[in-house]
Write an enzyme that holds these catalytic residues in place. Structure first.
Site, PDB file in Angstrom:
ATOM      1  N   LYS A   1      -0.363  -5.082 -10.473  1.00 27.87           N
ATOM      2  CA  LYS A   1       1.113  -5.076 -10.501  1.00 27.87           C
ATOM      3  C   LYS A   1       1.693  -6.056  -9.480  1.00 27.87           C
ATOM      4  CE  LYS A   1       1.536  -0.611  -9.522  1.00 27.87           C
ATOM      5  NZ  LYS A   1       0.139  -0.126  -9.499  1.00 27.87           N
TER       6      LYS A   1
ATOM      7  N   ARG B   1      -5.404   8.732  -5.865  1.00 28.01           N
ATOM      8  CA  ARG B   1      -4.343   7.890  -6.436  1.00 28.01           C
ATOM      9  C   ARG B   1      -4.467   7.824  -7.952  1.00 28.01           C
ATOM     10  NH1 ARG B   1      -5.551   2.982  -2.813  1.00 28.01           N
ATOM     11  NH2 ARG B   1      -4.285   1.745  -4.217  1.00 28.01           N
TER      12      ARG B   1
ATOM     13  N   ARG C   1     -10.265  -5.925  -2.525  1.00 26.31           N
ATOM     14  CA  ARG C   1      -8.900  -6.419  -2.314  1.00 26.31           C
ATOM     15  C   ARG C   1      -8.620  -6.661  -0.837  1.00 26.31           C
ATOM     16  NH1 ARG C   1      -4.008  -3.441  -5.197  1.00 26.31           N
ATOM     17  NH2 ARG C   1      -4.646  -1.575  -4.071  1.00 26.31           N
TER      18      ARG C   1
ATOM     19  N   ARG D   1      -6.142  -2.719   3.009  1.00 34.73           N
ATOM     20  CA  ARG D   1      -5.198  -1.601   3.115  1.00 34.73           C
ATOM     21  C   ARG D   1      -5.938  -0.321   3.498  1.00 34.73           C
ATOM     22  NH1 ARG D   1      -1.751  -1.669  -2.354  1.00 34.73           N
ATOM     23  NH2 ARG D   1      -2.063   0.556  -2.049  1.00 34.73           N
TER      24      ARG D   1
ATOM     25  N   ARG E   1       7.569   6.012 -10.576  1.00 35.79           N
ATOM     26  CA  ARG E   1       6.221   6.539 -10.755  1.00 35.79           C
ATOM     27  C   ARG E   1       6.235   7.974 -11.285  1.00 35.79           C
ATOM     28  NH1 ARG E   1       3.519   2.790  -6.829  1.00 35.79           N
ATOM     29  NH2 ARG E   1       1.314   3.122  -7.026  1.00 35.79           N
TER      30      ARG E   1
END
Ligand code: ADP
Ligand code: ZN
Length: 224
Positions: free
Chosen positions: A13, A173, A127, A162, A88
């Site tokens: 996203k 999540r 990531r 992160r 969300r």
């Protein structure tokens, strides 16, 4: 124009939204980024948000909706907005619709990203994000590595991982995405504004390729 980025964690996203911002001049508003900035600066909002985010849970709707409204109040919606990671929940989506209606506006396009699950995990683990809050460029150590290890190509800042990109939090999540967010696909499909895109190396489509498809779609929308 108002665009929403929908999709499970790690589908890209932020990457697609970042390219849309760069290429189309729309403003990317990422609730995750705003929360992380507040956590770093240890604001009141940051402290509350951290207690949810660190567990992989959603920040409560009332807090999140108020935050987004106050951000949108200060934006020129006419120039184009990309909401990245909001809404969300169905409740957030309804609140957003109400807010936009009061401004004589509406959501124009919802980009729904999907990625095979095994690729997602690999992507999240690899990531890295630019630590510079003004930049926040996303990298992947395998698919899209920086030219110099741990350094952002664009601004030279250090890359970081992160805190919530660890296996345990990712699992939570995902569960929360399935339980609370995935029903938004139907919510927006019913309104006829859903654009589905698969982000996957198996079909040679990464964030940049999907961003190109979305831009083409937007340009065609305007012609109609
Ligand atoms: P990702 O999509 O990879 O999970 P984000 O940066 O969009 O990452 O979000 C990080 C975290 O911030 C989420 O796991 C959630 O805890 C919180 N968050 C972000 N947006 C929302 C939202 N609209 N409502 C509730 N919580 C949110
Ligand atoms: Zn950077």
């Amino acid at each position: 124009m108002i665009i929403i980025m929908l999709g499970a964690p790690g589908t890209g996203k932020g990457t697609v939204a970042g390219i849309l911002q760069e290429k189309k001049g729309f403003k990317q508003i990422s609730t995750g980024d705003i929360f992380r900035k507040n956590i770093k600066e240890q604001t009141e909002l940051g402290k509350i948000a951290d207690s949810y985010i660190s567990k992989g849970n959603l920040v409560p709707d009332d807090i999140t909706v108020e935050l987004v409204k106050s951000v949108l109040d200060n934006e020129d919606i006419e120039k184009g907005i990309i909401l990245d990671g909001f809404p969300r929940t169905i409740n957030q989506a309804e609140e957003l619709d109400k807010y936009l209606k009061s401004k004589d506006n509406k959501v124009d396009l919802v980009v729904n990203l999907t990625t095979p699950e095994k690729e997602i995990i690999e992507r999240i683990v690899n990531r890295r994000v630019c630590s510079n809050q003004e930049c926040k460029t996303v990298y992947n150590l395998v698919l899209n590595p920086p030219k110099v290890p741990d350094i952002c190509d664009k601004c030279g800042s250090k890359l970081i991982q992160r805190d919530d990109d660890n296996e345990e939090t990712v699992k939570a999540r995902f569960e929360n995405y399935t339980k609370q967010t995935s029903s938004l696909i139907e919510y927006y499909d019913k309104k006829g504004i859903l654009f589905n895109a698969v982000v996957s190396k198996e079909i040679n489509k990464l964030g940049a390729d999907v961003a190109r498809d979305v831009i083409e779609h937007i340009d065609n929308m305007k012609k109609r």
